[in-house]
Design a protein around this motif. Structure first.
Motif, mmCIF file in Angstrom:
data_model
loop_
_atom_site.group_PDB
_atom_site.id
_atom_site.type_symbol
_atom_site.label_atom_id
_atom_site.label_comp_id
_atom_site.label_asym_id
_atom_site.label_seq_id
_atom_site.Cartn_x
_atom_site.Cartn_y
_atom_site.Cartn_z
ATOM 1 N N ARG A 1 0.955 -1.250 -0.063
ATOM 2 C CA ARG A 1 0.218 -0.152 -0.539
ATOM 3 C C ARG A 1 0.782 1.074 -0.095
ATOM 4 O O ARG A 1 1.982 1.600 0.875
ATOM 5 N N ASN A 2 0.479 1.849 -0.707
ATOM 6 C CA ASN A 2 0.960 3.820 0.047
ATOM 7 C C ASN A 2 0.232 4.265 0.403
ATOM 8 O O ASN A 2 -0.369 4.617 0.777
ATOM 9 N N ILE A 3 1.242 5.380 1.475
ATOM 10 C CA ILE A 3 0.413 5.856 2.472
ATOM 11 C C ILE A 3 0.849 7.260 2.258
ATOM 12 O O ILE A 3 2.139 7.475 2.564
ATOM 13 N N ASP A 4 -0.011 7.603 3.116
ATOM 14 C CA ASP A 4 0.328 9.417 3.139
ATOM 15 C C ASP A 4 -0.275 9.463 4.805
ATOM 16 O O ASP A 4 -1.138 9.366 5.460
ATOM 17 N N LEU A 5 1.140 10.299 4.611
ATOM 18 C CA LEU A 5 0.959 10.777 6.220
ATOM 19 C C LEU A 5 0.632 12.016 6.400
ATOM 20 O O LEU A 5 1.372 12.859 5.894
ATOM 21 N N LEU A 6 -0.049 12.865 7.270
ATOM 22 C CA LEU A 6 -0.647 14.241 6.856
ATOM 23 C C LEU A 6 -0.682 14.312 8.686
ATOM 24 O O LEU A 6 -0.831 14.075 9.448
ATOM 25 N N ILE A 7 0.292 15.362 8.332
ATOM 26 C CA ILE A 7 0.380 16.069 9.875
ATOM 27 C C ILE A 7 -0.208 17.452 10.417
ATOM 28 O O ILE A 7 -0.251 18.170 9.106
ATOM 29 N N GLY A 8 -1.853 17.151 10.997
ATOM 30 C CA GLY A 8 -2.321 18.427 11.218
ATOM 31 C C GLY A 8 -2.316 19.895 12.045
ATOM 32 O O GLY A 8 -0.513 20.002 12.605
ATOM 33 N N GLY A 9 -2.690 21.061 11.458
ATOM 34 C CA GLY A 9 -1.865 22.261 12.625
ATOM 35 C C GLY A 9 -2.441 22.856 13.503
ATOM 36 O O GLY A 9 -2.994 21.659 14.170
ATOM 37 N N SER B 1 -8.924 19.402 7.739
ATOM 38 C CA SER B 1 -10.418 19.229 7.811
ATOM 39 C C SER B 1 -11.271 18.558 7.763
ATOM 40 O O SER B 1 -10.442 17.148 7.862
ATOM 41 N N SER B 2 -12.436 18.470 8.134
ATOM 42 C CA SER B 2 -12.831 17.227 7.961
ATOM 43 C C SER B 2 -13.394 16.303 6.621
ATOM 44 O O SER B 2 -13.392 15.168 7.242
ATOM 45 N N ALA B 3 -12.758 17.516 5.886
ATOM 46 C CA ALA B 3 -12.582 16.364 4.170
ATOM 47 C C ALA B 3 -11.776 15.820 4.625
ATOM 48 O O ALA B 3 -11.603 14.633 4.392
ATOM 49 N N CYS B 4 -9.934 16.069 5.177
ATOM 50 C CA CYS B 4 -9.369 14.851 4.980
ATOM 51 C C CYS B 4 -9.585 13.990 6.477
ATOM 52 O O CYS B 4 -9.095 12.513 5.110
ATOM 53 N N LEU B 5 -10.032 14.327 7.468
ATOM 54 C CA LEU B 5 -10.542 13.319 8.212
ATOM 55 C C LEU B 5 -11.231 12.182 7.680
ATOM 56 O O LEU B 5 -11.565 10.642 7.954
ATOM 57 N N GLN B 6 -12.689 12.849 7.111
ATOM 58 C CA GLN B 6 -13.326 12.066 6.199
ATOM 59 C C GLN B 6 -12.576 11.192 5.422
ATOM 60 O O GLN B 6 -13.275 10.223 5.814
ATOM 61 N N LYS B 7 -12.084 11.297 4.150
ATOM 62 C CA LYS B 7 -11.215 10.617 3.788
ATOM 63 C C LYS B 7 -10.545 9.516 4.267
ATOM 64 O O LYS B 7 -9.419 8.462 3.404
ATOM 65 N N GLU C 1 -8.024 6.042 6.129
ATOM 66 C CA GLU C 1 -8.697 5.549 6.184
ATOM 67 C C GLU C 1 -8.087 5.403 8.073
ATOM 68 O O GLU C 1 -9.118 3.962 8.643
ATOM 69 N N THR C 2 -7.062 5.188 8.429
ATOM 70 C CA THR C 2 -6.388 5.216 9.702
ATOM 71 C C THR C 2 -6.497 6.250 9.681
ATOM 72 O O THR C 2 -5.811 7.224 9.223
ATOM 73 N N LYS C 3 -6.682 6.582 11.763
ATOM 74 C CA LYS C 3 -5.769 8.472 11.948
ATOM 75 C C LYS C 3 -5.392 7.528 13.117
ATOM 76 O O LYS C 3 -5.365 6.480 14.057
ATOM 77 N N TRP C 4 -3.833 8.040 13.815
ATOM 78 C CA TRP C 4 -2.821 8.318 14.423
ATOM 79 C C TRP C 4 -2.718 9.326 15.246
ATOM 80 O O TRP C 4 -2.417 10.418 14.289
#
Length: 77
Positions: free
Chosen positions: A19-27, A32-38, A40-43
């Motif tokens: 799997r290709n994994i993208d890690l997003l680091i919030g400010g 955003s709620s759009a990012c959170l809804q998309k 698959e996993t939250k850390w």
């Protein structure tokens, strides 16, 4: 929140699934709620608000430790 061992298990599963994994680091206001809804996993690293540069270092360190565990290196807490 995950332990380092749990992160290693997630990493192993991601690698096994190729799997290709993208890690997003919030400010400071999170993601955003759009990012959170998309997502698959939250850390979550912490319930605290941490400086963005510090979080980048923490994520890199934890990925290093998880990879070390998967390669059979001794894990020291």
């Amino acid at each position: 929140m995950w332990s380092t061992e749990q992160l290693a298990n997630h990493l192993k599963n991601w690698q096994a699934g190729r799997r290709n994994i993208d890690l997003l680091i919030g400010g400071p206001d999170g993601l955003s709620s759009a990012c959170l809804q998309k997502a698959e996993t939250k850390w979550s690293l912490s319930a605290l608000t941490l400086p963005h540069p510090l979080v980048r270092i923490l994520v890199a360190e934890q990925l290093y430790r998880a990879t070390s565990i998967l390669q059979g290196h001794p894990y020291h807490k």
